[in-house]
Design a protein around this motif. Structure first.
Motif, PDB file in Angstrom:
ATOM      1  N   LEU A 103       0.810  -1.216   0.000  1.00  0.00           N
ATOM      2  CA  LEU A 103       0.000   0.000   0.000  1.00  0.00           C
ATOM      3  C   LEU A 103       0.843   1.267   0.000  1.00  0.00           C
ATOM      4  N   GLY A 104       2.147   1.158   0.057  1.00  0.00           N
ATOM      5  CA  GLY A 104       3.016   2.330   0.092  1.00  0.00           C
ATOM      6  C   GLY A 104       3.192   2.936  -1.284  1.00  0.00           C
ATOM      7  N   GLY A 105       3.612   4.174  -1.298  1.00  0.00           N
ATOM      8  CA  GLY A 105       3.887   4.850  -2.567  1.00  0.00           C
ATOM      9  C   GLY A 105       2.617   5.323  -3.238  1.00  0.00           C
ATOM     10  N   GLU A 106       2.782   5.766  -4.478  1.00  0.00           N
ATOM     11  CA  GLU A 106       1.663   6.322  -5.228  1.00  0.00           C
ATOM     12  C   GLU A 106       0.777   5.244  -5.827  1.00  0.00           C
ATOM     13  N   ASP A 107       1.393   4.131  -6.230  1.00  0.00           N
ATOM     14  CA  ASP A 107       0.647   3.072  -6.887  1.00  0.00           C
ATOM     15  C   ASP A 107       0.598   1.840  -6.009  1.00  0.00           C
ATOM     16  N   PRO A 108      -0.560   1.532  -5.434  1.00  0.00           N
ATOM     17  CA  PRO A 108      -0.631   0.299  -4.665  1.00  0.00           C
ATOM     18  C   PRO A 108      -0.467  -0.897  -5.590  1.00  0.00           C
ATOM     19  N   GLY A 109       0.077  -1.954  -5.081  1.00  0.00           N
ATOM     20  CA  GLY A 109       0.299  -3.138  -5.902  1.00  0.00           C
ATOM     21  C   GLY A 109       0.548  -4.339  -5.028  1.00  0.00           C
ATOM     22  N   LEU A 110       1.400  -5.229  -5.511  1.00  0.00           N
ATOM     23  CA  LEU A 110       1.720  -6.450  -4.793  1.00  0.00           C
ATOM     24  C   LEU A 110       3.208  -6.487  -4.474  1.00  0.00           C
ATOM     25  N   GLU A 111       3.524  -6.911  -3.269  1.00  0.00           N
ATOM     26  CA  GLU A 111       4.911  -7.138  -2.898  1.00  0.00           C
ATOM     27  C   GLU A 111       5.166  -8.628  -3.056  1.00  0.00           C
ATOM     28  N   LEU A 112       6.134  -8.967  -3.894  1.00  0.00           N
ATOM     29  CA  LEU A 112       6.441 -10.363  -4.184  1.00  0.00           C
ATOM     30  C   LEU A 112       7.751 -10.751  -3.514  1.00  0.00           C
ATOM     31  N   HIS A 113       7.727 -11.897  -2.854  1.00  0.00           N
ATOM     32  CA  HIS A 113       8.961 -12.477  -2.327  1.00  0.00           C
ATOM     33  C   HIS A 113       9.342 -13.587  -3.296  1.00  0.00           C
ATOM     34  N   LEU A 114      10.526 -13.477  -3.891  1.00  0.00           N
ATOM     35  CA  LEU A 114      10.931 -14.366  -4.982  1.00  0.00           C
ATOM     36  C   LEU A 114      12.137 -15.219  -4.606  1.00  0.00           C
ATOM     37  N   ALA A 131       2.681  -4.278 -10.167  1.00  0.00           N
ATOM     38  CA  ALA A 131       1.275  -3.874 -10.264  1.00  0.00           C
ATOM     39  C   ALA A 131       0.388  -5.082  -9.974  1.00  0.00           C
ATOM     40  N   ASP A 132      -0.780  -4.811  -9.472  1.00  0.00           N
ATOM     41  CA  ASP A 132      -1.727  -5.874  -9.145  1.00  0.00           C
ATOM     42  C   ASP A 132      -2.054  -6.681 -10.402  1.00  0.00           C
ATOM     43  N   ASP A 133      -1.904  -7.993 -10.309  1.00  0.00           N
ATOM     44  CA  ASP A 133      -2.155  -8.884 -11.433  1.00  0.00           C
ATOM     45  C   ASP A 133      -2.609 -10.224 -10.866  1.00  0.00           C
ATOM     46  N   PRO A 134      -3.757 -10.753 -11.296  1.00  0.00           N
ATOM     47  CA  PRO A 134      -4.241 -12.022 -10.744  1.00  0.00           C
ATOM     48  C   PRO A 134      -3.317 -13.209 -11.049  1.00  0.00           C
ATOM     49  N   ALA A 135      -2.429 -13.087 -12.029  1.00  0.00           N
ATOM     50  CA  ALA A 135      -1.517 -14.181 -12.359  1.00  0.00           C
ATOM     51  C   ALA A 135      -0.353 -14.276 -11.370  1.00  0.00           C
TER      52      ALA A 135
END
Length: 156
Positions: A103-114, A131-135
Motif C-alpha cells: 500500500l506504500g507509494g503512489e501506486d498500490p500493488g503487490l509485494e512479491l517475495h521471490l 502492479a496488481d495482477d491475478p496471475a
C-alpha cells in the motif's frame, strides 16, 4: 562475500535519459541563477530585502541542486544497470514464494517475495513490487535476468 541482491532500476532509453537529464538540469539552475542576480543587483537592495532574498535563494539552490543531482544519479544508475544486464546478464527463473498487498507509494500493488535461480550463480531470494495482477500467485514462475557477479536482477 556476495552483495545483497538488488533489483535493477527501470530502464530508460537514450531519448528518455536525455529528456530526464535536461529536466533535472533545469531543476538545478534556477537557484544559482537567482542567487547570482540577488548578489550582483545594482542598485543594491535594502538590507532586509537583501538578506531575505539571499536566504531564499540559498535555500532554493540547496534544494534544487540536491534534487537535480539525485535525479541525474538515478538516470545514470538506470542506464548503467541496463547495460550491465544486457552484457553480463544470464537468463534466470523467479519463483513467487509469497504475495502481499503493498500500500506504500503512489501506486498500490503487490509485494512479491521471490526465489531466483539460474546457471552461474547461487539461488537467492529477493523482494520486488509489481502492479496488481491475478496471475501473480505463489508458485508462479517469472522470467528474469541476473548479473551473477553482484546479483543485480530484473524481472522481464
Amino acid at each position: 562475500m556476495t552483495s545483497a541482491p538488488r533489483e535493477a532500476e527501470t530502464p530508460l532509453g537514450p531519448i528518455g535519459a536525455l529528456l530526464c537529464r535536461l529536466a533535472f538540469l533545469a531543476i538545478c539552475l534556477p537557484g544559482p541563477v537567482l542567487l547570482a542576480v540577488a548578489v550582483t543587483q545594482d542598485p543594491p537592495w535594502s538590507p532586509t530585502d537583501f538578506w531575505g532574498l539571499l536566504a531564499g535563494d540559498v535555500l532554493m539552490t540547496i534544494v534544487g541542486v540536491g534534487f537535480g543531482v539525485f535525479g541525474l544519479r538515478l538516470v545514470t544508475r538506470s542506464r548503467r544497470d541496463a547495460r550491465r544486464l544486457s552484457t553480463a546478464g544470464v537468463a534466470a527463473t523467479a519463483e513467487i514464494l509469497a504475495v502481499a498487498n503493498h500500500l506504500g507509494g503512489e501506486d498500490p500493488g503487490l509485494e512479491l517475495h521471490l526465489r531466483i535461480s539460474g546457471p552461474g550463480f547461487a539461488t537467492f531470494e529477493a523482494d520486488t513490487i509489481r502492479a496488481d495482477d491475478p496471475a501473480l500467485v505463489p508458485g508462479a514462475l517469472l522470467a528474469a535476468v541476473v548479473d551473477p557477479v553482484d546479483r543485480l536482477f530484473a524481472i522481464t
